[in-house]
Every structure is written in structure tokens, then in C-alpha cells.
Motif scaffolding. Structure first.
Motif, PDB file in Angstrom:
ATOM      1  N   ARG A   1       0.063  -7.643   1.227  1.00 46.25           N
ATOM      2  CA  ARG A   1       0.864  -7.370   2.431  1.00 46.25           C
ATOM      3  C   ARG A   1       0.237  -6.253   3.265  1.00 46.25           C
ATOM      4  NH1 ARG A   1       7.357  -6.126   2.579  1.00 46.25           N
ATOM      5  NH2 ARG A   1       7.483  -5.940   4.810  1.00 46.25           N
ATOM      6  N   ARG A   2      -0.193  -5.190   2.590  1.00 48.38           N
ATOM      7  CA  ARG A   2      -0.826  -4.066   3.296  1.00 48.38           C
ATOM      8  C   ARG A   2      -2.137  -4.512   3.938  1.00 48.38           C
ATOM      9  NH1 ARG A   2      -0.835  -1.032   6.609  1.00 48.38           N
ATOM     10  NH2 ARG A   2      -1.968   0.895   6.604  1.00 48.38           N
ATOM     11  N   TYR A   3      -2.920  -5.291   3.189  1.00 52.66           N
ATOM     12  CA  TYR A   3      -4.195  -5.771   3.716  1.00 52.66           C
ATOM     13  C   TYR A   3      -3.980  -6.655   4.951  1.00 52.66           C
ATOM     14  CZ  TYR A   3      -8.605  -7.947   4.438  1.00 52.66           C
ATOM     15  OH  TYR A   3      -9.755  -8.389   5.049  1.00 52.66           O
ATOM     16  N   VAL A   4      -3.019  -7.549   4.874  1.00 46.09           N
ATOM     17  CA  VAL A   4      -2.719  -8.425   6.018  1.00 46.09           C
ATOM     18  C   VAL A   4      -2.394  -7.579   7.247  1.00 46.09           C
ATOM     19  CG1 VAL A   4      -1.071 -10.114   6.935  1.00 46.09           C
ATOM     20  CG2 VAL A   4      -2.038 -10.428   4.655  1.00 46.09           C
ATOM     21  N   GLY A   5      -1.590  -6.547   7.079  1.00 44.41           N
ATOM     22  CA  GLY A   5      -1.258  -5.666   8.194  1.00 44.41           C
ATOM     23  C   GLY A   5      -2.484  -5.003   8.784  1.00 44.41           C
ATOM     24  N   ILE A   6      -3.370  -4.533   7.936  1.00 44.92           N
ATOM     25  CA  ILE A   6      -4.598  -3.892   8.408  1.00 44.92           C
ATOM     26  C   ILE A   6      -5.447  -4.890   9.174  1.00 44.92           C
ATOM     27  CG2 ILE A   6      -6.769  -2.823   7.661  1.00 44.92           C
ATOM     28  CD1 ILE A   6      -5.067  -1.674   5.263  1.00 44.92           C
ATOM     29  N   GLU A   7      -5.535  -6.101   8.662  1.00 45.04           N
ATOM     30  CA  GLU A   7      -6.328  -7.134   9.334  1.00 45.04           C
ATOM     31  C   GLU A   7      -5.706  -7.533  10.675  1.00 45.04           C
ATOM     32  OE1 GLU A   7      -7.400 -11.390   7.920  1.00 45.04           O
ATOM     33  OE2 GLU A   7      -8.728 -10.041   6.805  1.00 45.04           O
ATOM     34  N   LYS A   8      -4.425  -7.263  10.849  1.00 44.21           N
ATOM     35  CA  LYS A   8      -3.753  -7.533  12.124  1.00 44.21           C
ATOM     36  C   LYS A   8      -3.831  -6.336  13.075  1.00 44.21           C
ATOM     37  CE  LYS A   8      -0.420 -10.960  10.557  1.00 44.21           C
ATOM     38  NZ  LYS A   8       1.001 -11.279  10.413  1.00 44.21           N
ATOM     39  N   GLY A   9      -4.423  -5.239  12.606  1.00 47.72           N
ATOM     40  CA  GLY A   9      -4.604  -4.088  13.482  1.00 47.72           C
ATOM     41  C   GLY A   9      -3.721  -2.894  13.198  1.00 47.72           C
ATOM     42  N   GLU A  10      -2.934  -2.937  12.105  1.00 44.87           N
ATOM     43  CA  GLU A  10      -2.107  -1.785  11.752  1.00 44.87           C
ATOM     44  C   GLU A  10      -2.998  -0.630  11.312  1.00 44.87           C
ATOM     45  OE1 GLU A  10       0.790  -2.864   8.814  1.00 44.87           O
ATOM     46  OE2 GLU A  10       1.671  -4.400  10.099  1.00 44.87           O
ATOM     47  N   SER A  11      -2.523   0.575  11.524  1.00 42.91           N
ATOM     48  CA  SER A  11      -3.310   1.747  11.139  1.00 42.91           C
ATOM     49  C   SER A  11      -3.274   1.938   9.627  1.00 42.91           C
ATOM     50  CB  SER A  11      -2.790   2.987  11.850  1.00 42.91           C
ATOM     51  OG  SER A  11      -1.461   3.241  11.451  1.00 42.91           O
ATOM     52  N   THR A  12      -4.274   2.651   9.146  1.00 42.87           N
ATOM     53  CA  THR A  12      -4.358   2.966   7.720  1.00 42.87           C
ATOM     54  C   THR A  12      -5.193   4.220   7.557  1.00 42.87           C
ATOM     55  OG1 THR A  12      -4.767   2.050   5.528  1.00 42.87           O
ATOM     56  CG2 THR A  12      -6.393   1.541   7.236  1.00 42.87           C
ATOM     57  N   THR A  13      -5.381   4.630   6.337  1.00 41.48           N
ATOM     58  CA  THR A  13      -6.165   5.833   6.082  1.00 41.48           C
ATOM     59  C   THR A  13      -7.657   5.509   6.002  1.00 41.48           C
ATOM     60  OG1 THR A  13      -6.072   5.586   3.676  1.00 41.48           O
ATOM     61  CG2 THR A  13      -4.266   6.810   4.743  1.00 41.48           C
ATOM     62  N   VAL A  14      -8.454   6.528   6.187  1.00 39.68           N
ATOM     63  CA  VAL A  14      -9.903   6.369   6.045  1.00 39.68           C
ATOM     64  C   VAL A  14     -10.225   5.947   4.609  1.00 39.68           C
ATOM     65  CG1 VAL A  14     -12.116   7.583   6.067  1.00 39.68           C
ATOM     66  CG2 VAL A  14     -10.451   7.989   7.880  1.00 39.68           C
ATOM     67  N   GLU A  15      -9.522   6.513   3.652  1.00 40.07           N
ATOM     68  CA  GLU A  15      -9.762   6.185   2.253  1.00 40.07           C
ATOM     69  C   GLU A  15      -9.522   4.698   1.973  1.00 40.07           C
ATOM     70  OE1 GLU A  15      -7.843   8.768   3.272  1.00 40.07           O
ATOM     71  OE2 GLU A  15      -9.108  10.450   2.656  1.00 40.07           O
ATOM     72  N   THR A  16      -8.456   4.152   2.542  1.00 37.95           N
ATOM     73  CA  THR A  16      -8.172   2.732   2.360  1.00 37.95           C
ATOM     74  C   THR A  16      -9.246   1.885   3.019  1.00 37.95           C
ATOM     75  OG1 THR A  16      -5.793   3.109   2.181  1.00 37.95           O
ATOM     76  CG2 THR A  16      -6.494   0.881   2.793  1.00 37.95           C
ATOM     77  N   MET A  17      -9.681   2.270   4.220  1.00 38.84           N
ATOM     78  CA  MET A  17     -10.746   1.512   4.900  1.00 38.84           C
ATOM     79  C   MET A  17     -12.050   1.570   4.109  1.00 38.84           C
ATOM     80  SD  MET A  17      -9.467  -0.163   7.279  1.00 38.84           S
ATOM     81  CE  MET A  17     -11.050  -0.873   7.679  1.00 38.84           C
ATOM     82  N   GLN A  18     -12.325   2.705   3.487  1.00 41.15           N
ATOM     83  CA  GLN A  18     -13.528   2.811   2.662  1.00 41.15           C
ATOM     84  C   GLN A  18     -13.430   1.889   1.448  1.00 41.15           C
ATOM     85  OE1 GLN A  18     -13.494   7.095   2.228  1.00 41.15           O
ATOM     86  NE2 GLN A  18     -15.225   7.311   3.644  1.00 41.15           N
ATOM     87  N   ALA A  19     -12.253   1.802   0.845  1.00 43.72           N
ATOM     88  CA  ALA A  19     -12.046   0.913  -0.300  1.00 43.72           C
ATOM     89  C   ALA A  19     -12.214  -0.545   0.113  1.00 43.72           C
ATOM     90  CB  ALA A  19     -10.662   1.141  -0.913  1.00 43.72           C
ATOM     91  N   ILE A  20     -11.702  -0.894   1.281  1.00 50.26           N
ATOM     92  CA  ILE A  20     -11.844  -2.271   1.785  1.00 50.26           C
ATOM     93  C   ILE A  20     -13.306  -2.565   2.071  1.00 50.26           C
ATOM     94  CG2 ILE A  20     -11.318  -3.829   3.698  1.00 50.26           C
ATOM     95  CD1 ILE A  20      -8.530  -2.435   3.817  1.00 50.26           C
ATOM     96  N   ALA A  21     -13.988  -1.626   2.709  1.00 47.33           N
ATOM     97  CA  ALA A  21     -15.409  -1.823   3.014  1.00 47.33           C
ATOM     98  C   ALA A  21     -16.199  -2.072   1.731  1.00 47.33           C
ATOM     99  CB  ALA A  21     -15.965  -0.615   3.761  1.00 47.33           C
ATOM    100  N   LYS A  22     -15.929  -1.283   0.717  1.00 47.66           N
ATOM    101  CA  LYS A  22     -16.603  -1.461  -0.577  1.00 47.66           C
ATOM    102  C   LYS A  22     -16.270  -2.828  -1.172  1.00 47.66           C
ATOM    103  CE  LYS A  22     -17.243   0.701  -5.065  1.00 47.66           C
ATOM    104  NZ  LYS A  22     -16.851   1.791  -5.964  1.00 47.66           N
ATOM    105  N   ALA A  23     -15.009  -3.250  -1.014  1.00 47.87           N
ATOM    106  CA  ALA A  23     -14.562  -4.534  -1.559  1.00 47.87           C
ATOM    107  C   ALA A  23     -15.286  -5.719  -0.924  1.00 47.87           C
ATOM    108  CB  ALA A  23     -13.053  -4.692  -1.369  1.00 47.87           C
ATOM    109  N   ILE A  24     -15.729  -5.545   0.307  1.00 48.48           N
ATOM    110  CA  ILE A  24     -16.436  -6.644   0.983  1.00 48.48           C
ATOM    111  C   ILE A  24     -17.938  -6.362   1.097  1.00 48.48           C
ATOM    112  CG2 ILE A  24     -14.413  -7.530   2.198  1.00 48.48           C
ATOM    113  CD1 ILE A  24     -15.374  -6.069   4.709  1.00 48.48           C
TER     114      ILE A  24
END
Length: 82
Positions: free
Chosen positions: A31-54
Motif C-alpha cells: 500500500r505504501r509503495y503504491v502511494g509512492i509510485e502515485k507521487g505521494e511523499s516519503t522519506t529519503v531513507e524509504t526512497m533509498q531502500a526502494i532504489a536498492k530494491a530495484i
């Protein structure tokens, strides 16, 4: 430059990953990931984790834009997937 959430979606699709797979790899809920992919804000730490995941990383690019937050102005930094 494309919006971060657009880059994120394109990268995920290019890797043939589902939103659930990326979320699990990043340690966040789908659910959180879907929101981020739709443009919701998040933390730098979460974006770094997503970047690593992909299989990529974030680059921070200084911008000349400012954003008002309360009575403060903050410098906006663009996040770019590399």
C-alpha cells in the motif's frame, strides 16, 4: 526530467517486477509503495531502500527552486534514479 514516481514505475516495469515484489524487497507495505509510485511523499531513507530494491541508487541534484514550509523556505533537491 521525468518525475521520480514516473521513473520508479518505468524501472519496475522494465524489470518485470510487481509492486508487491518491490515493496517486499524494500521492506515496506505494498500500500505504501503504491502511494509512492502515485507521487505521494516519503522519506529519503524509504526512497533509498526502494532504489536498492530495484538495483539502482539515488542521485541528489541541487535545484534553484525553493519551497515554503511554514515560515521557512527550504531548498528543493531533485532525486534522480541512476
Amino acid at each position: 526530467m521525468k518525475a521520480l514516481h514516473t521513473q520508479l514505475r518505468e524501472r519496475r516495469r522494465a524489470m518485470h517486477l510487481t509492486q508487491q515484489e518491490v515493496a517486499k524487497r524494500a521492506g515496506i507495505s505494498r500500500r505504501r509503495y503504491v502511494g509512492i509510485e502515485k507521487g505521494e511523499s516519503t522519506t529519503v531513507e524509504t526512497m533509498q531502500a526502494i532504489a536498492k530494491a530495484i538495483g539502482t541508487h539515488l542521485t541528489f541534484e541541487k535545484s534553484s527552486k525553493f519551497c515554503a514550509v511554514g515560515s521557512f523556505f527550504i531548498k528543493i533537491f531533485a532525486f534522480i534514479f541512476n
